[in-house]
Design a protein around this motif. Structure first.
Motif, mmCIF file in Angstrom:
data_model
loop_
_atom_site.group_PDB
_atom_site.id
_atom_site.type_symbol
_atom_site.label_atom_id
_atom_site.label_comp_id
_atom_site.label_asym_id
_atom_site.label_seq_id
_atom_site.Cartn_x
_atom_site.Cartn_y
_atom_site.Cartn_z
ATOM 1 N N LEU A 115 0.922 -1.283 0.024
ATOM 2 C CA LEU A 115 -0.110 0.026 0.021
ATOM 3 C C LEU A 115 1.018 1.116 0.027
ATOM 4 O O LEU A 115 1.895 1.242 0.727
ATOM 5 N N THR A 116 0.739 2.121 -1.052
ATOM 6 C CA THR A 116 1.344 3.631 -0.774
ATOM 7 C C THR A 116 0.536 4.847 -0.808
ATOM 8 O O THR A 116 -0.678 4.640 -1.478
ATOM 9 N N ASN A 117 0.832 5.485 0.153
ATOM 10 C CA ASN A 117 0.302 6.781 0.256
ATOM 11 C C ASN A 117 0.687 7.911 -0.664
ATOM 12 O O ASN A 117 1.980 8.498 -0.492
ATOM 13 N N ALA A 118 0.238 8.199 -1.640
ATOM 14 C CA ALA A 118 0.468 9.181 -2.977
ATOM 15 C C ALA A 118 0.183 10.470 -2.234
ATOM 16 O O ALA A 118 0.635 11.482 -2.992
ATOM 17 N N GLY A 119 -0.364 10.671 -1.205
ATOM 18 C CA GLY A 119 -0.996 12.107 -0.698
ATOM 19 C C GLY A 119 0.217 12.882 0.149
ATOM 20 O O GLY A 119 1.198 12.375 0.151
ATOM 21 N N SER A 120 0.371 14.149 0.182
ATOM 22 C CA SER A 120 1.068 14.663 1.072
ATOM 23 C C SER A 120 0.953 14.792 2.478
ATOM 24 O O SER A 120 1.686 15.582 3.205
ATOM 25 N N ASN A 121 -0.107 14.314 2.953
ATOM 26 C CA ASN A 121 -0.364 14.145 4.254
ATOM 27 C C ASN A 121 -0.541 12.873 4.879
ATOM 28 O O ASN A 121 -0.676 11.673 4.235
ATOM 29 N N VAL A 122 -0.478 12.669 6.198
ATOM 30 C CA VAL A 122 -0.396 11.153 6.827
ATOM 31 C C VAL A 122 -1.928 10.754 6.675
ATOM 32 O O VAL A 122 -2.853 11.443 6.588
ATOM 33 N N SER A 123 -1.965 9.467 6.214
ATOM 34 C CA SER A 123 -3.263 8.876 5.834
ATOM 35 C C SER A 123 -4.057 8.596 6.938
ATOM 36 O O SER A 123 -3.507 8.449 8.075
ATOM 37 N N GLU A 124 -5.385 8.159 6.808
ATOM 38 C CA GLU A 124 -6.093 7.804 7.875
ATOM 39 C C GLU A 124 -5.998 5.919 8.061
ATOM 40 O O GLU A 124 -5.328 5.664 7.308
ATOM 41 N N ASP A 125 -6.580 5.760 9.137
ATOM 42 C CA ASP A 125 -6.328 4.149 9.326
ATOM 43 C C ASP A 125 -7.904 3.426 8.799
ATOM 44 O O ASP A 125 -8.629 3.699 9.290
ATOM 45 N N TYR A 126 -7.683 2.832 7.414
ATOM 46 C CA TYR A 126 -8.852 2.386 6.972
ATOM 47 C C TYR A 126 -8.920 0.869 7.107
ATOM 48 O O TYR A 126 -8.072 0.121 7.262
ATOM 49 N N LEU A 186 -10.951 -5.499 3.943
ATOM 50 C CA LEU A 186 -11.360 -6.906 3.723
ATOM 51 C C LEU A 186 -10.495 -7.417 2.597
ATOM 52 O O LEU A 186 -10.498 -7.107 1.357
ATOM 53 N N VAL A 187 -10.053 -8.630 3.137
ATOM 54 C CA VAL A 187 -9.214 -9.539 1.910
ATOM 55 C C VAL A 187 -10.255 -10.837 1.607
ATOM 56 O O VAL A 187 -10.502 -11.573 2.938
ATOM 57 N N LYS A 188 -10.481 -11.098 0.587
ATOM 58 C CA LYS A 188 -11.214 -12.317 0.183
ATOM 59 C C LYS A 188 -10.441 -13.140 -0.822
ATOM 60 O O LYS A 188 -9.706 -12.787 -1.692
ATOM 61 N N ASP A 234 -14.088 -20.206 -10.787
ATOM 62 C CA ASP A 234 -15.139 -20.658 -11.503
ATOM 63 C C ASP A 234 -16.519 -20.799 -10.933
ATOM 64 O O ASP A 234 -17.501 -20.118 -11.457
ATOM 65 N N ALA A 235 -16.642 -21.198 -9.652
ATOM 66 C CA ALA A 235 -17.891 -21.190 -8.785
ATOM 67 C C ALA A 235 -18.209 -19.936 -8.224
ATOM 68 O O ALA A 235 -19.184 -19.720 -7.789
ATOM 69 N N ARG A 236 -17.314 -18.977 -8.204
ATOM 70 C CA ARG A 236 -17.128 -17.743 -7.554
ATOM 71 C C ARG A 236 -17.573 -17.724 -5.758
ATOM 72 O O ARG A 236 -17.981 -16.897 -5.411
ATOM 73 N N LEU A 237 -17.492 -18.900 -5.221
ATOM 74 C CA LEU A 237 -17.595 -19.201 -4.075
ATOM 75 C C LEU A 237 -16.566 -18.409 -3.174
ATOM 76 O O LEU A 237 -15.179 -18.606 -3.492
ATOM 77 N N ILE A 238 -16.830 -18.086 -1.859
ATOM 78 C CA ILE A 238 -15.578 -17.555 -0.971
ATOM 79 C C ILE A 238 -14.928 -18.389 -0.239
ATOM 80 O O ILE A 238 -15.681 -19.253 0.576
ATOM 81 N N ALA A 239 -13.798 -18.819 -0.424
ATOM 82 C CA ALA A 239 -12.984 -19.867 0.275
ATOM 83 C C ALA A 239 -12.525 -19.273 1.594
ATOM 84 O O ALA A 239 -12.594 -20.147 2.649
ATOM 85 N N ASP A 240 -12.086 -18.122 1.848
ATOM 86 C CA ASP A 240 -11.517 -17.564 3.031
ATOM 87 C C ASP A 240 -11.883 -16.152 3.037
ATOM 88 O O ASP A 240 -11.639 -15.571 1.929
ATOM 89 N N LYS A 241 -11.850 -15.305 4.027
ATOM 90 C CA LYS A 241 -12.012 -14.061 4.161
ATOM 91 C C LYS A 241 -11.378 -13.480 5.425
ATOM 92 O O LYS A 241 -11.539 -14.261 6.510
ATOM 93 N N ILE A 242 -10.759 -12.349 5.621
ATOM 94 C CA ILE A 242 -10.295 -11.775 6.676
ATOM 95 C C ILE A 242 -10.216 -10.219 6.601
ATOM 96 O O ILE A 242 -10.066 -9.313 5.632
ATOM 97 N N TRP A 243 -10.372 -9.504 7.973
ATOM 98 C CA TRP A 243 -10.454 -8.106 7.915
ATOM 99 C C TRP A 243 -9.100 -7.735 8.545
ATOM 100 O O TRP A 243 -8.686 -8.488 9.675
ATOM 101 N N THR A 244 -8.540 -6.600 7.966
ATOM 102 C CA THR A 244 -7.294 -5.921 8.511
ATOM 103 C C THR A 244 -7.633 -4.436 8.441
ATOM 104 O O THR A 244 -8.587 -4.003 8.359
ATOM 105 N N THR A 245 -6.439 -3.855 8.628
ATOM 106 C CA THR A 245 -6.394 -2.343 8.232
ATOM 107 C C THR A 245 -5.356 -1.839 7.788
ATOM 108 O O THR A 245 -4.099 -2.457 7.532
#
Length: 310
Positions: A165-176, A179-181, A186-197
């Motif tokens: 992740l790169t902050n291209a702005g001139s200020n410190v970023s927020e903490d967003y 969600l990673v899935k 083929d079937a488009r089913l979700i095998a795993d997912k996890i939240w981070t920041t």
């Protein structure tokens, strides 16, 4: 004939010398926000020039100067060609500038005919920091993703997903929120997912956020990264992991599966100078597809990558 031509040219020059000079002036200046980012704003400035009377003898131009009101210093200068304007007509000149959101500015527009100043006007600008940032402009971009096989347990594979992740702005970023899935292609089913920041990222800095996804072996996955601001999706990224790759067997484009062992790609954790960013799973999600994909197969894998970022 030569003498007559010289007299005509001389006479024409005398007539022009007695012509009244042009009377042109700026009637209005319009400002509109084209793009509002977290640290800057792109402005469209449209200036209207009216040729009231007289003969325009030289090409007209418009100079735009932006001053910092607190220091009086010149921040930027731009010049646009106006050309010739018919008497009684108005010409519009559009210029684009980028300014930091924090600050107060004085925008001066100067109209020239040749080297002669014809008119000048100015606009005071303040309160830019109060403008709402465009939804998609958070200053953070998803540059790339790397994948490591951390563990193979039965028919499940633990894949470490490193997100750059790169902050291209001139200020410190927020903490967003992120969600990673892992979605089976083929079937488009979700095998795993996890939240981070995203964490707090400094201006023009790149950081790596790592999460582990546990997925059934022998399938191909799209790894989706979704960044949220409050309850709104503001950035997406996607890359691919193929645990069931294909290869062309002959010239007739016959497709078959490659036979590569996933266990050969297991990467042992090694100490590094930069501490790893560990993110625990939230909730009690169980990875896998259940009975739909409960097929006992050889432990094979191959990692290939294609990128499509937004």
């Amino acid at each position: 004939m030569t003498l007559l031509l010289a007299l005509v040219i001389f006479g024409s020059g005398c007539v022009r010398d007695f012509d009244e000079g042009s009377h042109m002036y700026i009637t209005n200046t319009e400002l509109s926000a084209h793009k509002v980012a977290s640290s800057f704003i792109d402005l469209n400035i449209t200036t209207y020039v009216f040729h009231e009377s007289g003969v325009q003898k030289s090409n007209a131009s418009l100079e735009l100067k932006v001053f910092d009101r607190s220091t009086g210093l010149l921040e930027l200068r731009k010049t646009a060609d106006v050309g010739f304007i018919k008497e009684g007509e108005t010409s519009s000149i559009s210029q684009s500038i980028r300014l930091p959101k924090e600050g107060q500015y004085r925008i001066e527009s100067v109209l020239y005919e040749g080297n002669k100043t014809k008119y000048a006007s100015e606009v005071q600008l303040s309160g830019l920091e109060g403008l709402k940032t465009d939804v998609q402009e958070i200053g953070i971009g998803i540059d790339s993703m790397d994948f490591l096989v951390r563990k193979v347990v039965g028919n499940n594979v633990v894949i470490e997903n490193d997100i750059y992740l790169t902050n291209a702005g001139s200020n410190v970023s927020e903490d967003y929120k992120v969600l990673v899935k892992a979605r089976e292609m083929d079937a488009r089913l979700i095998a795993d997912k996890i939240w981070t920041t995203t964490g707090i990222i400094g201006p023009e800095e790149t950081i790596v956020r790592s999460v582990n996804l546990t997925v059934p072996d022998n399938y191909n996955y799209a790894i989706e990264v979704i960044i949220w601001k409050d309850n709104t999706i503001v950035k997406r990224g996607e890359d691919y992991v193929q645990l069931d790759p294909e290869k062309v067997i002959d010239k007739d484009k016959t497709v078959g599966s490659k036979d590569v062992k996933t266990s050969d790609f297991v990467v042992e954790e090694k100490p590094t100078e930069i501490p790893a960013y560990d993110v625990p799973h939230e909730g009690t999600e169980t990875p896998g597809f259940g009975s739909v994909f409960a097929i006992v197969a050889l432990i094979t894998a191959f990692l290939t990558f294609r990128r499509r970022y937004i």
